[in-house]
Design a protein around this motif. Structure first.
Motif, PDB file in Angstrom:
ATOM      1  N   ALA A 104      30.142 -58.607  64.554  1.00 32.50           N
ATOM      2  CA  ALA A 104      29.786 -57.979  65.833  1.00 32.50           C
ATOM      3  C   ALA A 104      30.920 -57.079  66.337  1.00 32.50           C
ATOM      4  N   ILE A 105      32.119 -57.544  66.272  1.00 25.92           N
ATOM      5  CA  ILE A 105      33.248 -56.746  66.762  1.00 25.92           C
ATOM      6  C   ILE A 105      33.478 -55.550  65.853  1.00 25.92           C
ATOM      7  N   ASP A 106      33.276 -55.728  64.552  1.00 21.76           N
ATOM      8  CA  ASP A 106      33.456 -54.615  63.625  1.00 21.76           C
ATOM      9  C   ASP A 106      32.466 -53.494  63.918  1.00 21.76           C
ATOM     10  N   ALA A 107      31.222 -53.857  64.268  1.00 24.75           N
ATOM     11  CA  ALA A 107      30.218 -52.843  64.601  1.00 24.75           C
ATOM     12  C   ALA A 107      30.639 -52.076  65.853  1.00 24.75           C
ATOM     13  N   GLN A 108      31.121 -52.790  66.867  1.00 27.19           N
ATOM     14  CA  GLN A 108      31.583 -52.123  68.089  1.00 27.19           C
ATOM     15  C   GLN A 108      32.800 -51.241  67.792  1.00 27.19           C
ATOM     16  N   PHE A 109      33.661 -51.709  66.906  1.00 23.81           N
ATOM     17  CA  PHE A 109      34.862 -50.956  66.562  1.00 23.81           C
ATOM     18  C   PHE A 109      34.507 -49.639  65.867  1.00 23.81           C
ATOM     19  N   LYS A 110      33.544 -49.699  64.964  1.00 23.46           N
ATOM     20  CA  LYS A 110      33.122 -48.485  64.265  1.00 23.46           C
ATOM     21  C   LYS A 110      32.493 -47.486  65.243  1.00 23.46           C
ATOM     22  N   LEU A 111      31.646 -47.992  66.168  1.00 23.05           N
ATOM     23  CA  LEU A 111      31.028 -47.112  67.164  1.00 23.05           C
ATOM     24  C   LEU A 111      32.087 -46.494  68.065  1.00 23.05           C
ATOM     25  N   ALA A 112      33.080 -47.273  68.470  1.00 32.38           N
ATOM     26  CA  ALA A 112      34.137 -46.756  69.341  1.00 32.38           C
ATOM     27  C   ALA A 112      34.936 -45.674  68.628  1.00 32.38           C
ATOM     28  N   ARG A 113      35.197 -45.859  67.340  1.00 27.07           N
ATOM     29  CA  ARG A 113      35.932 -44.827  66.594  1.00 27.07           C
ATOM     30  C   ARG A 113      35.117 -43.545  66.487  1.00 27.07           C
ATOM     31  N   THR A 114      33.798 -43.697  66.312  1.00 16.80           N
ATOM     32  CA  THR A 114      32.944 -42.502  66.242  1.00 16.80           C
ATOM     33  C   THR A 114      32.977 -41.738  67.562  1.00 16.80           C
ATOM     34  N   ARG A 115      32.865 -42.461  68.655  1.00 15.66           N
ATOM     35  CA  ARG A 115      32.914 -41.811  69.975  1.00 15.66           C
ATOM     36  C   ARG A 115      34.273 -41.183  70.224  1.00 15.66           C
ATOM     37  N   LEU A 116      35.311 -41.824  69.775  1.00 16.24           N
ATOM     38  CA  LEU A 116      36.646 -41.258  69.946  1.00 16.24           C
ATOM     39  C   LEU A 116      36.754 -39.945  69.178  1.00 16.24           C
ATOM     40  N   GLY A 117      36.191 -39.903  67.976  1.00 11.31           N
ATOM     41  CA  GLY A 117      36.228 -38.665  67.195  1.00 11.31           C
ATOM     42  C   GLY A 117      35.461 -37.551  67.888  1.00 11.31           C
ATOM     43  N   GLN A 118      34.298 -37.920  68.475  1.00 11.75           N
ATOM     44  CA  GLN A 118      33.500 -36.910  69.174  1.00 11.75           C
ATOM     45  C   GLN A 118      34.232 -36.373  70.404  1.00 11.75           C
ATOM     46  N   MET A 119      34.802 -37.278  71.181  1.00 14.59           N
ATOM     47  CA  MET A 119      35.523 -36.864  72.379  1.00 14.59           C
ATOM     48  C   MET A 119      36.747 -36.019  72.019  1.00 14.59           C
ATOM     49  N   SER A 138      41.703 -46.185  74.168  1.00 20.75           N
ATOM     50  CA  SER A 138      41.982 -47.531  74.673  1.00 20.75           C
ATOM     51  C   SER A 138      40.938 -48.528  74.181  1.00 20.75           C
ATOM     52  N   GLU A 139      39.665 -48.097  74.163  1.00 19.98           N
ATOM     53  CA  GLU A 139      38.602 -48.972  73.677  1.00 19.98           C
ATOM     54  C   GLU A 139      38.805 -49.293  72.191  1.00 19.98           C
ATOM     55  N   VAL A 140      39.180 -48.290  71.427  1.00 20.46           N
ATOM     56  CA  VAL A 140      39.414 -48.497  69.991  1.00 20.46           C
ATOM     57  C   VAL A 140      40.566 -49.488  69.776  1.00 20.46           C
ATOM     58  N   ASP A 141      41.635 -49.314  70.534  1.00 18.48           N
ATOM     59  CA  ASP A 141      42.792 -50.214  70.384  1.00 18.48           C
ATOM     60  C   ASP A 141      42.426 -51.647  70.747  1.00 18.48           C
ATOM     61  N   GLN A 142      41.666 -51.825  71.840  1.00 20.73           N
ATOM     62  CA  GLN A 142      41.262 -53.172  72.247  1.00 20.73           C
ATOM     63  C   GLN A 142      40.375 -53.824  71.187  1.00 20.73           C
ATOM     64  N   LEU A 143      39.413 -53.088  70.687  1.00 22.73           N
ATOM     65  CA  LEU A 143      38.509 -53.638  69.683  1.00 22.73           C
ATOM     66  C   LEU A 143      39.235 -53.913  68.363  1.00 22.73           C
ATOM     67  N   SER A 144      40.249 -53.095  68.059  1.00 17.62           N
ATOM     68  CA  SER A 144      41.042 -53.333  66.855  1.00 17.62           C
ATOM     69  C   SER A 144      41.767 -54.676  66.950  1.00 17.62           C
ATOM     70  N   GLN A 146      40.846 -57.227  68.900  1.00 22.77           N
ATOM     71  CA  GLN A 146      39.837 -58.286  68.863  1.00 22.77           C
ATOM     72  C   GLN A 146      39.346 -58.539  67.442  1.00 22.77           C
ATOM     73  N   LEU A 147      39.207 -57.467  66.671  1.00 16.69           N
ATOM     74  CA  LEU A 147      38.766 -57.615  65.286  1.00 16.69           C
ATOM     75  C   LEU A 147      39.820 -58.346  64.454  1.00 16.69           C
ATOM     76  N   GLU A 148      41.077 -58.019  64.688  1.00 18.27           N
ATOM     77  CA  GLU A 148      42.153 -58.703  63.973  1.00 18.27           C
ATOM     78  C   GLU A 148      42.180 -60.188  64.311  1.00 18.27           C
ATOM     79  N   SER A 149      41.987 -60.509  65.605  1.00 14.07           N
ATOM     80  CA  SER A 149      41.966 -61.911  66.022  1.00 14.07           C
ATOM     81  C   SER A 149      40.765 -62.645  65.429  1.00 14.07           C
ATOM     82  N   ALA A 150      39.617 -62.003  65.421  1.00 10.47           N
ATOM     83  CA  ALA A 150      38.412 -62.633  64.868  1.00 10.47           C
ATOM     84  C   ALA A 150      38.552 -62.857  63.361  1.00 10.47           C
ATOM     85  N   GLN A 151      39.154 -61.888  62.678  1.00 11.47           N
ATOM     86  CA  GLN A 151      39.365 -62.048  61.239  1.00 11.47           C
ATOM     87  C   GLN A 151      40.350 -63.189  60.959  1.00 11.47           C
ATOM     88  N   TRP A 152      41.356 -63.319  61.818  1.00 14.47           N
ATOM     89  CA  TRP A 152      42.325 -64.427  61.672  1.00 14.47           C
ATOM     90  C   TRP A 152      41.617 -65.772  61.817  1.00 14.47           C
TER      91      TRP A 152
END
Length: 313
Positions: A104-119, A138-144, A146-152
């Motif tokens: 779930a977090i990985d999906a949000q992370f990918k979407l946030a990176r896409t939006r960051l690229g567009q912006m 900031s959203e990308v960094d936060q999700l990154s 969270q993803l690292e913590s979830a993977q841990w």
């Protein structure tokens, strides 16, 4: 040993008097007391300084295994008291909820990176605001994070041995539920990478002990055998000399001369590894002082080694 020497003298004196070799006068009547005093202060007391002896104990570090994540145990592949290597699997926890969280977090992370690229593209074309780019970053960094913590957490569903050793008193079974609570360990792991052998020496006999001195030890586990070694260190603190921070005044207590602990290392590394934790024995340390007493101490230690065949205490 002192009793044996004294009894030997009494037998010899009896034989000499019985066959008339010496006259049983006042001197010879008082000689047992004289020999006893000389034996005590000329041999036994100095032997404690020059070649102190004490109880030995084999100790190994124990690790209380507490999982970092909670869940249902799905597999316990280890066997109690079987040797393990560092990194071997101790048990596994159901990874399903943690894997779902990662997905779930990985999906949000990918979407946030896409939006960051567009912006970023809009900002570079002067069609967007820099604030929007910073917000998406900031959203990308936060999700990154969270993803690292979830993977841990997901990785921690596989609990591994912290070092070489073995699990003892194993009661954990498949289907049990475990929690990451410090006061609720699920198994005990004995670390065999380091074996500690401590020898208790009375304070009055410890003055001349120093690292590197020769040691001989015998154990109940191996009766009749003498194992050489060396002094590693003299522990510089024991519990009676330890203070703790508190909000109360000093509480006087009875002061006792508790033994000091000397850590020793045996030359036979293979035998040291085979010694079970808790093995008890006796060790003698040979200092650079009063070396003539070393001979008597070696004899005494070998007598104890032989008595280990029949003496369970």
């Amino acid at each position: 040993m002192g009793i044996a020497i004294f009894n030997t003298y009494l037998v010899l004196l009896f034989v000499l008097v019985h066959f008339g070799i010496v006259r049983f006068n006042l001197f010879w009547k008082a000689s047992p007391a004289i020999v006893l005093v000389l034996l005590m202060f000329g041999l036994l007391v100095p032997m404690g300084w020059g070649a102190p002896q004490g109880d030995a104990l084999v100790v190994r570090n124990a690790v209380s295994i507490v999982p970092d994540v909670a869940g249902e145990v799905t597999d316990v592949p280890v066997v109690a008291n079987a040797p393990l290597k560092a990194g071997d699997v101790l048990f596994k926890i159901d990874p399903t909820p943690y894997a779902a969280q990662v997905k779930a977090i990985d999906a949000q992370f990918k979407l946030a990176r896409t939006r960051l690229g567009q912006m970023t593209q809009l900002y570079e074309r002067d069609a967007g605001r820099g604030f929007d780019v910073e917000q998406r970053q900031s959203e990308v960094d936060q999700l990154s994070g969270q993803l690292e913590s979830a993977q841990w957490n997901l990785d921690k569903t596989v609990v591994r041995a912290p070092s070489d050793g073995y699990v003892t008193n194993l009661a954990l079974l498949k289907g049990a539920r475990v929690a990451n609570l410090p006061l609720s360990p699920v198994m005990a792991f004995i670390d065999t990478s380091v074996t500690i052998i401590g020898v208790q020496i009375n304070q009055i006999d410890a003055r001349f002990i120093a690292p590197g001195q020769e040691v001989e030890a015998t154990f109940k586990f191996a009766p009749g055998q003498i194992y050489p070694g060396r002094v590693e260190s003299v522990l510089q603190a024991i519990a009676p000399g330890q203070t703790r921070t508190s909000g109360t005044a000093v509480m006087p207590s009875a002061i006792e001369a508790a033994p000091f602990v000397v850590r020793v290392r045996l030359d036979d590394a293979d035998f040291t590894r085979r010694l079970p934790a808790g093995s008890a024995g006796t060790a003698a340390i040979y200092t650079e002082h009063l070396k003539p007493t070393h001979i008597v101490r070696r004899v005494i230690l070998r007598q104890l080694a032989i008595l280990n065949y029949v003496n369970p205490f």
